[in-house]
Write an enzyme that holds these catalytic residues in place. Structure first.
Site, PDB file in Angstrom:
ATOM      1  N   ARG A  81       0.768  -1.015   0.240  1.00  0.00           N
ATOM      2  CA  ARG A  81       0.400   0.150  -0.083  1.00  0.00           C
ATOM      3  C   ARG A  81       0.805   0.678  -0.205  1.00  0.00           C
ATOM      4  O   ARG A  81       1.024   1.971  -0.420  1.00  0.00           O
ATOM      5  CB  ARG A  81      -0.887   0.343   1.225  1.00  0.00           C
ATOM      6  CG  ARG A  81      -1.759   0.984   1.075  1.00  0.00           C
ATOM      7  CD  ARG A  81      -3.079   1.015   2.037  1.00  0.00           C
ATOM      8  NE  ARG A  81      -3.336   0.974   3.378  1.00  0.00           N
ATOM      9  CZ  ARG A  81      -3.524   0.757   4.543  1.00  0.00           C
ATOM     10  NH1 ARG A  81      -4.269   0.093   4.545  1.00  0.00           N
ATOM     11  NH2 ARG A  81      -2.634   1.143   5.555  1.00  0.00           N
ATOM     12  N   LYS A 184      -2.919   6.358   1.152  1.00  0.00           N
ATOM     13  CA  LYS A 184      -2.653   6.963   2.530  1.00  0.00           C
ATOM     14  C   LYS A 184      -2.232   8.264   2.463  1.00  0.00           C
ATOM     15  O   LYS A 184      -0.985   8.330   3.071  1.00  0.00           O
ATOM     16  CB  LYS A 184      -2.221   5.663   3.735  1.00  0.00           C
ATOM     17  CG  LYS A 184      -2.766   5.402   5.000  1.00  0.00           C
ATOM     18  CD  LYS A 184      -2.059   4.417   5.656  1.00  0.00           C
ATOM     19  CE  LYS A 184      -2.745   4.855   7.385  1.00  0.00           C
ATOM     20  NZ  LYS A 184      -3.517   5.229   7.769  1.00  0.00           N
ATOM     21  N   GLU A 220     -16.105   6.278   4.283  1.00  0.00           N
ATOM     22  CA  GLU A 220     -14.733   5.349   5.320  1.00  0.00           C
ATOM     23  C   GLU A 220     -15.677   5.486   6.310  1.00  0.00           C
ATOM     24  O   GLU A 220     -16.942   7.174   6.624  1.00  0.00           O
ATOM     25  CB  GLU A 220     -13.943   6.057   5.755  1.00  0.00           C
ATOM     26  CG  GLU A 220     -13.613   5.924   4.135  1.00  0.00           C
ATOM     27  CD  GLU A 220     -12.110   4.582   4.760  1.00  0.00           C
ATOM     28  OE1 GLU A 220     -11.887   4.085   5.541  1.00  0.00           O
ATOM     29  OE2 GLU A 220     -10.990   4.973   3.176  1.00  0.00           O
TER      30      GLU A 220
HETATM   31  N1  PLP Z   1      -9.274   4.065   6.213  1.00  0.00           N
HETATM   32  C1  PLP Z   1      -8.494   5.456   6.609  1.00  0.00           C
HETATM   33  C2  PLP Z   1      -8.876   6.574   6.051  1.00  0.00           C
HETATM   34  C3  PLP Z   1      -7.590   4.557   7.568  1.00  0.00           C
HETATM   35  O1  PLP Z   1      -7.366   6.349   7.886  1.00  0.00           O
HETATM   36  C4  PLP Z   1      -7.377   3.436   7.892  1.00  0.00           C
HETATM   37  C5  PLP Z   1      -5.634   2.951   8.906  1.00  0.00           C
HETATM   38  O2  PLP Z   1      -4.956   2.900   8.345  1.00  0.00           O
HETATM   39  C6  PLP Z   1      -7.810   2.817   7.535  1.00  0.00           C
HETATM   40  C7  PLP Z   1      -9.266   2.730   6.321  1.00  0.00           C
HETATM   41  C8  PLP Z   1      -8.152   1.120   8.018  1.00  0.00           C
HETATM   42  O3  PLP Z   1      -6.527   0.448   7.221  1.00  0.00           O
HETATM   43  P1  PLP Z   1      -5.732  -0.507   7.908  1.00  0.00           P
HETATM   44  O4  PLP Z   1      -6.508  -1.306   8.445  1.00  0.00           O
HETATM   45  O5  PLP Z   1      -4.701  -0.936   6.897  1.00  0.00           O
HETATM   46  O6  PLP Z   1      -4.947  -0.259   8.718  1.00  0.00           O
HETATM   47  C1  COI Z   2      -3.906   3.355  11.574  1.00  0.00           C
HETATM   48  O1  COI Z   2      -5.446   2.478  11.543  1.00  0.00           O
HETATM   49  O2  COI Z   2      -3.029   2.879  11.502  1.00  0.00           O
HETATM   50  C2  COI Z   2      -4.084   4.734  10.845  1.00  0.00           C
HETATM   51  O3  COI Z   2      -3.911   5.049   9.645  1.00  0.00           O
HETATM   52  C3  COI Z   2      -5.334   5.695  11.765  1.00  0.00           C
HETATM   53  C4  COI Z   2      -4.404   6.950  11.898  1.00  0.00           C
HETATM   54  C5  COI Z   2      -4.747   8.216  11.355  1.00  0.00           C
HETATM   55  C6  COI Z   2      -4.906   6.762  13.523  1.00  0.00           C
END
Ligand code: PLP
Ligand code: COI
Length: 338
Positions: A81, A184, A220
């Protein structure tokens, strides 16, 4: 352990650890990874990344297991990612093996900061990249600086796994259909901050963001993906402006393992009231079950009940069991650090 931390009362805050890592792409090749205690980045006033938001980050966790081993959860998925974020920002992508090795090294250097098993806390890793060329024009940035730092963390929402209150507020869009919602990039968080703060001021835990084109579809839930459960089915929205969550991907797999149907498809705002359970999922949020959703514009209120739903709880336990080494890791998600 030689560090003085109240492991049972950790929030989601920055705590200084032993060391962080630095790496640099100079336009031609990657540097060796260097180790430092320095918590600061020194940058030129005309660094492109800070002017034009040419930056992105990652978030992943390391867990001290029941068996004493320390496990990193799916770092190669975060590496991929990180690469897609780099691609969309015209930055040089860091190779997967270099990213994973850096995560392992970071955890090893900060092993005393991986919280004890009993605390239920973890070490959060934050890889961060930014375009570091000195320039004023807006163009591709051939130089990249990367930092990997860590911090021990407890639950993202105060009080741990508790029902959260969510608000639908159309005052801000998080990301455009062909924008940067699927990577991200820091800008996604900047562009949704105002509505997040407004929601907190109004007593809500999180804002639910809708699709920016029509405001009809769920995207989201704050900094986390959304899922709903109904008719023995795990449903999660599909959209080009949703961040592909590693946690959500894991939950889809675990849901299928548990015999649930799995659907990843557009979810309308109207459909929300048909779910038996709903939740937000992400690395920081893990699973945060949703107790209620209030739509600020239609004043519609959805109440999912006062207790955590059985499917959300079962999914949470399955995920945690793998991360803390209590259950077989049959999908090979964990990398054992030591
Ligand atoms: N959506 C957003 C906008 C986020 O910032 C995050 C955090 O990382 C997620 C979803 C969840 O992604 P992950 O499960 O890879 O941490
Ligand atoms: C995560 O879940 O890793 C995130 O990036 C959330 C964060 C913006 C606090």
């Amino acid at each position: 352990m030689g560090v003085n931390i109240d492991w049972n009362n950790l929030g989601f805050d920055y705590i200084k650890t032993n060391a962080n890592l630095r790496c640099r792409f100079d336009g031609k090749r990657w540097s060796q990874i260097s180790v430092t205690e320095d918590e600061y980045i020194r940058m030129h006033i005309a660094t492109m990344g800070i002017h034009y938001g040419i930056m992105a980050f990652e978030g992943l966790k390391a867990f001290r297991g029941k068996d004493g081993k320390v496990r990193l959860f799916r770092p190669a998925d975060n590496a991929r990612r990180f690469q897609s974020s780099a691609y969309k920002l015209c930055l040089e992508p860091m190779p997967t093996d270099v990213f994973v090795e850096a995560c392992i090294q970071l955890v090893k250097l900060n092993i005393d900061f991986v919280p004890p098993y009993e605390s239920g806390a973890s070490l959060y890793l934050r890889p961060l990249m930014y375009g570091s060329q000195v320039a004023i024009g807006v163009h591709r940035c051939p130089e990249v600086d990367i930092v990997f730092f860590a911090s021990p963390v407890g639950p993202y929402f105060k009080g741990g796994m508790q029902l959260i209150k969510v608000v639908i507020d159309r005052m801000q869009d998080r990301a455009a259909p062909r924008g940067t919602g699927d990577i991200k990039a820091g800008g996604n968080y900047a562009s949704s901050l105002l509505s997040g703060e407004k929601a907190h001021d109004m007593g809500y835990d999180n804002v639910m963001y809708l699709d920016a084109a029509q405001h009809r579809f769920v995207e989201e839930c704050g900094a986390a993906n959304f899922f709903g459960i109904k008719n023995n089915t795990y449903v999660t929205p599909a959209s080009p402006s949703i961040l592909p969550s590693v946690t959500n991907d894991s939950l889809r797999t675990l849901a299928a393992d548990m015999g649930l149907n799995v659907e990843q498809r557009p979810v309308t705002v109207e459909e929300l009231k048909t779910f038996e359970e709903a939740g937000a999922c992400g690395t920081a949020a893990v699973i945060s079950p949703i107790g209620s959703i209030y739509d600020i514009d239609t004043q519609e209120y959805i109440d999912y009940g006062k207790t955590i739903g059985p499917v959300s709880l079962a999914l949470y336990n399955r995920l945690r069991d793998i991360q803390y080494g209590r259950a077989e890791d049959k999908h090979n998600w964990c990398v054992i650090v030591e």
